[in-house]
Design a protein around this motif. Structure first.
Motif, PDB file in Angstrom:
ATOM      1  N   PRO A 148       0.800  -1.222   0.000  1.00 57.93           N
ATOM      2  CA  PRO A 148       0.000   0.000   0.000  1.00 57.93           C
ATOM      3  C   PRO A 148       0.834   1.274   0.000  1.00 57.93           C
ATOM      4  CG  PRO A 148       0.003  -0.988   2.180  1.00 57.93           C
ATOM      5  CD  PRO A 148       0.694  -1.959   1.276  1.00 57.93           C
ATOM      6  N   VAL A 149       2.091   1.176   0.407  1.00 57.23           N
ATOM      7  CA  VAL A 149       2.954   2.350   0.414  1.00 57.23           C
ATOM      8  C   VAL A 149       3.538   2.581  -0.970  1.00 57.23           C
ATOM      9  CG1 VAL A 149       5.038   3.393   1.382  1.00 57.23           C
ATOM     10  CG2 VAL A 149       3.488   2.098   2.862  1.00 57.23           C
ATOM     11  N   ARG A 150       4.140   1.554  -1.557  1.00 56.80           N
ATOM     12  CA  ARG A 150       4.761   1.702  -2.878  1.00 56.80           C
ATOM     13  C   ARG A 150       3.755   2.059  -3.959  1.00 56.80           C
ATOM     14  NH1 ARG A 150       7.154  -2.508  -5.513  1.00 56.80           N
ATOM     15  NH2 ARG A 150       6.502  -4.147  -4.072  1.00 56.80           N
TER      16      ARG A 150
ATOM     17  N   GLY B  88      -0.856  -0.312   7.860  1.00 53.59           N
ATOM     18  CA  GLY B  88      -0.406  -1.027   6.675  1.00 53.59           C
ATOM     19  C   GLY B  88      -1.269  -2.191   6.271  1.00 53.59           C
ATOM     20  N   ASP B  89      -2.140  -2.636   7.171  1.00 52.58           N
ATOM     21  CA  ASP B  89      -3.072  -3.716   6.853  1.00 52.58           C
ATOM     22  C   ASP B  89      -4.465  -3.191   6.517  1.00 52.58           C
ATOM     23  OD1 ASP B  89      -1.217  -5.821   7.284  1.00 52.58           O
ATOM     24  OD2 ASP B  89      -1.489  -5.600   9.453  1.00 52.58           O
ATOM     25  N   GLY B  90      -4.602  -1.861   6.410  1.00 53.96           N
ATOM     26  CA  GLY B  90      -5.887  -1.271   6.083  1.00 53.96           C
ATOM     27  C   GLY B  90      -6.814  -1.124   7.276  1.00 53.96           C
ATOM     28  N   ARG B  91      -6.294  -1.358   8.480  1.00 54.03           N
ATOM     29  CA  ARG B  91      -7.125  -1.243   9.684  1.00 54.03           C
ATOM     30  C   ARG B  91      -7.165   0.205  10.166  1.00 54.03           C
ATOM     31  NH1 ARG B  91      -4.204  -5.567  13.469  1.00 54.03           N
ATOM     32  NH2 ARG B  91      -2.469  -4.192  12.825  1.00 54.03           N
ATOM     33  N   LEU B  92      -8.279   0.567  10.802  1.00 56.17           N
ATOM     34  CA  LEU B  92      -8.425   1.899  11.360  1.00 56.17           C
ATOM     35  C   LEU B  92      -7.837   1.910  12.762  1.00 56.17           C
ATOM     36  CD1 LEU B  92      -9.741   4.735  10.899  1.00 56.17           C
ATOM     37  CD2 LEU B  92     -11.719   3.856  12.150  1.00 56.17           C
ATOM     38  N   VAL B  93      -6.929   2.828  13.018  1.00 56.75           N
ATOM     39  CA  VAL B  93      -6.289   2.934  14.326  1.00 56.75           C
ATOM     40  C   VAL B  93      -7.012   4.000  15.137  1.00 56.75           C
ATOM     41  CG1 VAL B  93      -4.156   3.395  15.577  1.00 56.75           C
ATOM     42  CG2 VAL B  93      -4.079   2.238  13.341  1.00 56.75           C
TER      43      VAL B  93
ATOM     44  N   GLU C 230      -5.594   1.420  19.313  1.00 58.20           N
ATOM     45  CA  GLU C 230      -6.108   0.093  19.004  1.00 58.20           C
ATOM     46  C   GLU C 230      -6.509   0.013  17.538  1.00 58.20           C
ATOM     47  OE1 GLU C 230      -9.565  -3.050  20.506  1.00 58.20           O
ATOM     48  OE2 GLU C 230      -8.842  -1.465  21.838  1.00 58.20           O
ATOM     49  N   PRO C 231      -5.936  -0.948  16.794  1.00 59.38           N
ATOM     50  CA  PRO C 231      -6.335  -1.113  15.391  1.00 59.38           C
ATOM     51  C   PRO C 231      -7.644  -1.899  15.295  1.00 59.38           C
ATOM     52  CG  PRO C 231      -4.593  -2.668  15.923  1.00 59.38           C
ATOM     53  CD  PRO C 231      -4.823  -1.839  17.154  1.00 59.38           C
ATOM     54  N   VAL C 232      -8.538  -1.432  14.430  1.00 55.61           N
ATOM     55  CA  VAL C 232      -9.828  -2.072  14.228  1.00 55.61           C
ATOM     56  C   VAL C 232      -9.884  -2.594  12.799  1.00 55.61           C
ATOM     57  CG1 VAL C 232     -12.319  -1.692  14.106  1.00 55.61           C
ATOM     58  CG2 VAL C 232     -10.975  -0.623  15.939  1.00 55.61           C
ATOM     59  N   GLY C 233     -10.084  -3.909  12.660  1.00 60.48           N
ATOM     60  CA  GLY C 233     -10.118  -4.506  11.329  1.00 60.48           C
ATOM     61  C   GLY C 233     -11.512  -4.757  10.815  1.00 60.48           C
ATOM     62  N   ALA C 234     -12.495  -4.793  11.698  1.00 57.48           N
ATOM     63  CA  ALA C 234     -13.877  -5.037  11.293  1.00 57.48           C
ATOM     64  C   ALA C 234     -14.798  -4.392  12.301  1.00 57.48           C
ATOM     65  CB  ALA C 234     -14.160  -6.537  11.216  1.00 57.48           C
ATOM     66  N   GLY C 235     -15.894  -3.856  11.810  1.00 62.34           N
ATOM     67  CA  GLY C 235     -16.858  -3.237  12.701  1.00 62.34           C
ATOM     68  C   GLY C 235     -17.517  -2.046  12.046  1.00 62.34           C
ATOM     69  N   ASP C 236     -18.565  -1.553  12.675  1.00 65.12           N
ATOM     70  CA  ASP C 236     -19.267  -0.356  12.215  1.00 65.12           C
ATOM     71  C   ASP C 236     -18.670   0.862  12.880  1.00 65.12           C
ATOM     72  OD1 ASP C 236     -20.956  -1.492  10.439  1.00 65.12           O
ATOM     73  OD2 ASP C 236     -22.748  -1.362  11.676  1.00 65.12           O
ATOM     74  N   ILE C 237     -18.452   1.893  12.084  1.00 66.52           N
ATOM     75  CA  ILE C 237     -17.886   3.135  12.610  1.00 66.52           C
ATOM     76  C   ILE C 237     -18.941   4.223  12.567  1.00 66.52           C
ATOM     77  CG2 ILE C 237     -16.111   4.894  12.292  1.00 66.52           C
ATOM     78  CD1 ILE C 237     -15.005   2.212  13.219  1.00 66.52           C
ATOM     79  N   VAL C 238     -19.125   4.901  13.690  1.00 70.93           N
ATOM     80  CA  VAL C 238     -20.047   6.025  13.762  1.00 70.93           C
ATOM     81  C   VAL C 238     -19.239   7.292  13.985  1.00 70.93           C
ATOM     82  CG1 VAL C 238     -22.007   7.035  15.016  1.00 70.93           C
ATOM     83  CG2 VAL C 238     -21.827   4.543  14.771  1.00 70.93           C
TER      84      VAL C 238
END
Length: 288
Positions: free
Chosen positions: A222-224, A261-266, A275-283
């Motif tokens: 994702p960086v390159r 780098g894994d596409g997770r929301l920190v 805390e990195p979040v890889g799945a879930g609903d974001i409000v």
């Protein structure tokens, strides 16, 4: 033009002057080329779900990478967590594509829905003149008046061992009285310079081909590929106070500070933990 194309284009061609049908033959001429990503474009009048149909075809060996399936109307369209997605016929762009990123490690395939979001936002900015922001992980936001509203979404599903089907739904001409919920939006309501779905779809698919090519050439890095930086720049979630509704009935509140780098929301919490979040609903709660 095949007999089916002619029948499709003549079938109630001018029954709704504000919502004419897509031209399958013209889309194929514009998008399918030797050496390009798109290998076929099919437009169907009505279907349950383009994602479900294309996944089934891919698993059965009946679809090649680059297949594009477009529906004028979906009767069982799905969003994340199997939520229903409904819209009037010809009111939006509802399509799925089959991708087979063979040279990209499977661990990086999670970037595909985020990549698609970047591609869609880029394509719509060029063709519709609408500033489209991204809500992590897969919502497309537009501004109606001074309000941020969801105008589209993305759903990625595995298709066998070597494929991913990515589905996109975008509200194009929906008026205020047609919105499924008051918080929804459309390109028309956001002041798009055009709501002609043919050039919009072409722009989005060309943008997706470009971004997918860059990402695949970088072996999914994702960086390159420039993907991580571009996604962060267009992500409306970053810098906001958010609540993450997580699996297991757990929630997390804090500031969205990065996409890793894994596409997770920190998310940085008040306790000082990131805390990195890889799945879930974001409000989105408020600006940080």
């Amino acid at each position: 033009m095949t007999p089916r194309d002619a029948a499709d284009e003549n079938n109630n061609r001018w029954s709704d002057l504000d919502r004419p049908p897509l031209g399958a033959a013209g889309l194929r001429r514009a998008l399918v080329r030797e050496g390009g990503l798109w290998t076929g474009v099919e437009v169907v009048q009505r279907i349950g779900s383009t994602n479900s149909e294309l996944v089934a075809r891919a698993v059965a060996g009946e679809a090649a990478e680059g297949a594009v399936l477009v529906a004028e109307e979906q009767t069982a369209g799905r969003g994340r967590l199997d939520r229903q997605w409904t819209a009037p016929a010809r009111s939006g762009l509802f399509f799925s594509v089959l991708l087979k990123p063979a040279k990209v490690p499977v661990a990086r395939w999670g970037w595909l829905p985020l990549l698609t979001g970047v591609a869609v936002a880029t394509g719509l900015a060029r063709a519709a003149g609408v500033d489209t922001a991204l809500k992590w992980p897969n919502d497309l936001l537009v501004t109606v008046g001074d309000e941020e509203r969801k105008a589209g979404g993305i759903l990625a599903e595995r298709a066998g061992e070597d494929g991913v089907v990515v589905g996109v739904g975008i509200n194009v001409t929906l008026g205020a009285e047609e919105l499924p919920v008051p918080q929804a939006g459309s390109l028309a309501l956001a002041g798009a310079v055009t709501t002609d779905r043919d050039p919009l779809l072409r722009a989005v698919l060309r943008s997706l081909e470009d971004w997918y090519g860059r990402w695949r050439a970088a072996e999914g890095d994702p960086v390159r590929s420039g993907l991580q930086e571009t996604y962060a720049a267009g992500c409306a979630t970053l810098g906001r106070t958010v609540r993450a509704e997580l699996p297991g009935d757990r929630s997390l509140v804090g500031e969205a500070v990065a996409v890793d780098g894994d596409g997770r929301l920190v998310i940085a919490t008040e306790a000082g933990v990131q805390e990195p979040v890889g799945a879930g609903d974001i409000v989105h709660l408020r600006a940080a």
